[in-house]
Design an enzyme around this catalytic site. Structure first.
Site, PDB file in Angstrom:
ATOM      1  N   GLY A  10       0.823  -1.217   0.000  1.00  0.00           N
ATOM      2  CA  GLY A  10       0.000   0.000   0.000  1.00  0.00           C
ATOM      3  C   GLY A  10       0.849   1.256   0.000  1.00  0.00           C
ATOM      4  N   VAL A  12       1.073   3.784   2.299  1.00  0.00           N
ATOM      5  CA  VAL A  12       1.797   3.984   3.564  1.00  0.00           C
ATOM      6  C   VAL A  12       2.729   2.802   3.820  1.00  0.00           C
ATOM      7  CG1 VAL A  12       1.511   4.147   6.072  1.00  0.00           C
ATOM      8  CG2 VAL A  12       0.026   5.469   4.563  1.00  0.00           C
ATOM      9  N   ASP A  42      -3.489 -12.826   3.443  1.00  0.00           N
ATOM     10  CA  ASP A  42      -4.787 -12.223   3.765  1.00  0.00           C
ATOM     11  C   ASP A  42      -4.837 -12.111   5.283  1.00  0.00           C
ATOM     12  OD1 ASP A  42      -7.370 -11.550   4.307  1.00  0.00           O
ATOM     13  OD2 ASP A  42      -8.281 -13.207   3.189  1.00  0.00           O
ATOM     14  N   ALA A  66      -5.530  -2.059   5.156  1.00  0.00           N
ATOM     15  CA  ALA A  66      -6.911  -1.639   5.434  1.00  0.00           C
ATOM     16  C   ALA A  66      -7.683  -1.638   4.122  1.00  0.00           C
ATOM     17  CB  ALA A  66      -6.921  -0.222   6.020  1.00  0.00           C
ATOM     18  N   THR A  68      -9.338   0.894   2.191  1.00  0.00           N
ATOM     19  CA  THR A  68      -9.320   2.364   2.229  1.00  0.00           C
ATOM     20  C   THR A  68     -10.270   3.005   1.211  1.00  0.00           C
ATOM     21  OG1 THR A  68      -7.414   2.323   0.763  1.00  0.00           O
ATOM     22  CG2 THR A  68      -6.964   2.514   3.117  1.00  0.00           C
ATOM     23  N   THR A 107      -7.342   6.893  11.221  1.00  0.00           N
ATOM     24  CA  THR A 107      -7.699   7.995  10.335  1.00  0.00           C
ATOM     25  C   THR A 107      -8.399   9.146  11.053  1.00  0.00           C
ATOM     26  OG1 THR A 107      -9.146   8.538   8.465  1.00  0.00           O
ATOM     27  CG2 THR A 107      -9.808   6.684   9.797  1.00  0.00           C
ATOM     28  N   TYR A 130     -16.668   3.580   6.990  1.00  0.00           N
ATOM     29  CA  TYR A 130     -15.217   3.417   7.098  1.00  0.00           C
ATOM     30  C   TYR A 130     -14.701   3.965   8.432  1.00  0.00           C
ATOM     31  CZ  TYR A 130     -10.313   4.799   6.111  1.00  0.00           C
ATOM     32  OH  TYR A 130      -8.965   5.013   6.174  1.00  0.00           O
ATOM     33  N   LYS A 134     -12.860   1.835  11.454  1.00  0.00           N
ATOM     34  CA  LYS A 134     -11.509   2.118  11.969  1.00  0.00           C
ATOM     35  C   LYS A 134     -11.562   2.377  13.477  1.00  0.00           C
ATOM     36  CE  LYS A 134      -8.226   2.568   9.710  1.00  0.00           C
ATOM     37  NZ  LYS A 134      -7.198   1.610   9.194  1.00  0.00           N
ATOM     38  N   TRP A 155      -5.217  12.394   4.841  1.00  0.00           N
ATOM     39  CA  TRP A 155      -4.936  12.837   3.453  1.00  0.00           C
ATOM     40  C   TRP A 155      -3.478  12.567   3.044  1.00  0.00           C
ATOM     41  CZ3 TRP A 155      -7.428  18.193   1.912  1.00  0.00           C
ATOM     42  CH2 TRP A 155      -8.812  18.051   1.838  1.00  0.00           C
TER      43      TRP A 155
HETATM   44  N1  LIG Z   1      -4.649   7.242   2.265  1.00  0.00           N
HETATM   45  C1  LIG Z   1      -5.053   8.174   3.111  1.00  0.00           C
HETATM   46  O1  LIG Z   1      -5.272   9.341   2.733  1.00  0.00           O
HETATM   47  C2  LIG Z   1      -5.236   7.833   4.568  1.00  0.00           C
HETATM   48  C3  LIG Z   1      -5.719   8.840   5.423  1.00  0.00           C
HETATM   49  C4  LIG Z   1      -5.882   8.542   6.778  1.00  0.00           C
HETATM   50  C5  LIG Z   1      -5.578   7.286   7.262  1.00  0.00           C
HETATM   51  N2  LIG Z   1      -5.132   6.321   6.409  1.00  0.00           N
HETATM   52  C6  LIG Z   1      -4.829   5.002   6.967  1.00  0.00           C
HETATM   53  O2  LIG Z   1      -3.492   4.662   6.639  1.00  0.00           O
HETATM   54  C7  LIG Z   1      -3.391   3.262   6.383  1.00  0.00           C
HETATM   55  C8  LIG Z   1      -2.714   3.020   5.048  1.00  0.00           C
HETATM   56  O3  LIG Z   1      -3.474   3.624   4.014  1.00  0.00           O
HETATM   57  P1  LIG Z   1      -2.972   3.574   2.514  1.00  0.00           P
HETATM   58  O4  LIG Z   1      -3.452   4.812   1.866  1.00  0.00           O
HETATM   59  O5  LIG Z   1      -1.543   3.198   2.445  1.00  0.00           O
HETATM   60  O6  LIG Z   1      -3.853   2.368   1.945  1.00  0.00           O
HETATM   61  P2  LIG Z   1      -3.683   1.574   0.560  1.00  0.00           P
HETATM   62  O7  LIG Z   1      -2.694   2.222  -0.323  1.00  0.00           O
HETATM   63  O8  LIG Z   1      -5.078   1.364   0.062  1.00  0.00           O
HETATM   64  O9  LIG Z   1      -3.086   0.170   1.029  1.00  0.00           O
HETATM   65  C9  LIG Z   1      -3.856  -0.752   1.723  1.00  0.00           C
HETATM   66  C10 LIG Z   1      -3.003  -1.975   1.978  1.00  0.00           C
HETATM   67  O10 LIG Z   1      -3.811  -2.957   2.648  1.00  0.00           O
HETATM   68  C11 LIG Z   1      -3.580  -4.206   2.032  1.00  0.00           C
HETATM   69  N3  LIG Z   1      -4.734  -5.079   2.263  1.00  0.00           N
HETATM   70  C12 LIG Z   1      -6.027  -4.858   1.912  1.00  0.00           C
HETATM   71  N4  LIG Z   1      -6.790  -5.904   2.303  1.00  0.00           N
HETATM   72  C13 LIG Z   1      -5.960  -6.788   2.916  1.00  0.00           C
HETATM   73  C14 LIG Z   1      -6.147  -8.055   3.522  1.00  0.00           C
HETATM   74  N5  LIG Z   1      -7.353  -8.647   3.588  1.00  0.00           N
HETATM   75  N6  LIG Z   1      -5.071  -8.685   4.045  1.00  0.00           N
HETATM   76  C15 LIG Z   1      -3.841  -8.112   3.990  1.00  0.00           C
HETATM   77  N7  LIG Z   1      -3.593  -6.918   3.435  1.00  0.00           N
HETATM   78  C16 LIG Z   1      -4.655  -6.262   2.893  1.00  0.00           C
HETATM   79  C17 LIG Z   1      -3.380  -3.864   0.574  1.00  0.00           C
HETATM   80  O11 LIG Z   1      -2.768  -4.934  -0.102  1.00  0.00           O
HETATM   81  P3  LIG Z   1      -2.941  -5.090  -1.727  1.00  0.00           P
HETATM   82  O12 LIG Z   1      -2.869  -3.700  -2.290  1.00  0.00           O
HETATM   83  O13 LIG Z   1      -1.773  -5.960  -2.108  1.00  0.00           O
HETATM   84  O14 LIG Z   1      -4.277  -5.740  -1.935  1.00  0.00           O
HETATM   85  C18 LIG Z   1      -2.468  -2.650   0.714  1.00  0.00           C
HETATM   86  O15 LIG Z   1      -1.149  -3.075   0.948  1.00  0.00           O
HETATM   87  C19 LIG Z   1      -4.804   2.710   6.490  1.00  0.00           C
HETATM   88  O16 LIG Z   1      -4.974   2.137   7.756  1.00  0.00           O
HETATM   89  C20 LIG Z   1      -5.707   3.913   6.362  1.00  0.00           C
HETATM   90  O17 LIG Z   1      -6.896   3.731   7.105  1.00  0.00           O
HETATM   91  C21 LIG Z   1      -4.941   6.563   5.078  1.00  0.00           C
END
Ligand SMILES: NC(=O)c1ccc[n+]([C@@H]2O[C@H](COP(=O)([O-])OP(=O)(O)OC[C@H]3O[C@@H](n4cnc5c(N)ncnc54)[C@H](OP(=O)(O)O)[C@@H]3O)[C@@H](O)[C@H]2O)c1
Length: 291
Positions: A10, A12, A42, A66, A68, A107, A130, A134, A155
């Site tokens: 992902g 992050v 998984d 997550a 997301t 988040t 969502y 969380k 963000w």
């Molecule tokens: N993005 C934002 O703006 C934002 C803002 C606030 C908080 N957050 C928090 O920060 C964290 C990271 O966000 P991100 O933007 O990096 O998310 P992301 O790019 O969507 O990455 C999500 C990750 O979760 C993995 N995943 C999904 N389902 C899974 C499962 N069943 N088992 C194992 N792995 C699984 C995905 O793997 P695959 O891709 O290989 O399927 C991917 O590595 C999250 O907890 C999110 O709630 C994000």
């Protein structure tokens, strides 16, 4: 320190794996986006999680994984609950049994966006599925984990040339010559992924536990953010059009007056302008960016 990153594919998770590798050994997992060096996993499969942790023998388990897609979580809350609540539970159960530290990412969408920015002392009140998921995960982990750091952030952007990176999406839209609608009434604290992860790792190394807010230092609207990105990349910001969030007709409601501040951690050492300039510069230097 030996680290495991659940969700290293992902946005992050990629940054966690890169930064943690500077300070020790790292093993990462992927789910639907396999990549060289990452173990398929998984996280909702508790036995597979336990096997992976026994093989990797880490000191710390990071959970950026997550679901997301906020709008999909709204349309299909059972799916969102399975990934966002049961997934981290399975990982935390296995980590706790083995005496490991856990870092969980959460988040600002646990807040309602009426009076941002929000500190760790403010009561959460999520507006959408969502955010509720969380928050459920946070509460379960706080009740069951002995060595736990929960990092709430907001963000996220990075230098990745992938559509999940907001900076990349904006540059692609500008390059296509299309208008770029951006909400003027949605305020938040944009956060550079690698800055977030360095600060989280510092807190972990200092032994900080519980909930901590780590986000960018400056609060701005999505419109101001989008115009800043355009300007830093040398585009005319004219095609960036101010709209109200409601006009975008998104399935899940979002906080409007949002964003995070911290009463527990130092603010980021960089301004938003500095971090965005770094991310835009790195992205533009990548040949595959197409912008
Ligand atoms: N993005 C934002 O703006 C934002 C803002 C606030 C908080 N957050 C928090 O920060 C964290 C990271 O966000 P991100 O933007 O990096 O998310 P992301 O790019 O969507 O990455 C999500 C990750 O979760 C993995 N995943 C999904 N389902 C899974 C499962 N069943 N088992 C194992 N792995 C699984 C995905 O793997 P695959 O891709 O290989 O399927 C991917 O590595 C999250 O907890 C999110 O709630 C994000």
């Amino acid at each position: 320190m030996r680290s495991v990153v659940i969700g290293a594919s992902g946005q992050v998770g990629t940054a966690v794996a890169a930064v943690a590798a500077e300070r020790g050994e790292v093993r990462g997992t992927a789910f639907r986006h396999p990549a060289p060096g990452l173990t398929p996993l998984d996280m909702t499969d508790g036995e597979a999680v336990a096997r992976f942790l026994d093989e990797a023998e880490p000191d710390v388990v990071w959970i950026p994984a997550a679901a997301t897609d906020v709008d999909r979580c709204e349309r299909d809350p059972e799916w969102g609950y399975t990934v966002n609540v049961l997934g981290p539970r399975r990982v935390a159960e296995a980590a706790e049994l083995r005496g490991l530290k856990v870092v969980f990412f959460s988040t600002d969408y646990v807040f309602d966006g009426r009076h941002g920015p929000y500190s760790e002392d403010d009561p959460p009140r999520p507006l959408m599925a969502y955010g509720r998921q969380k928050l459920d995960a946070e509460r379960w982990l706080l009740d069951h984990c002995t060595r736990l750091l929960i990092v709430r952030t907001a963000w996220i952007y990075s230098e990745e040339a992938r559509p999940r990176n907001f900076v990349y999406r904006v540059l692609e839209q500008l390059a296509s010559g299309q208008p770029v609608p951006a909400a003027i009434d949605q305020l938040n604290t944009p956060t550079y992924a690698s800055d977030l992860v360095r600060r989280a790792l510092d807190l972990l190394e200092r032994g900080t536990q519980g909930v901590v807010h780590l986000a960018g230092r400056d609060r701005m609207s999505r419109y101001a953010l989008t115009r800043t990105i355009a300007g830093l990349a040398g585009y005319d910001p004219g095609p960036v059009r101010p709209v109200r969030l409601a006009a975008l007709q998104l399935p899940a409601p979002r906080p409007l007056d949002g964003g995070l501040v911290s009463v527990r951690a130092e603010p980021s050492p960089h301004t938003a302008q500095q971090d965005l300039a770094t991310a835009v510069g790195r992205l533009l230097r990548r040949p595959e960016a197409g912008a």
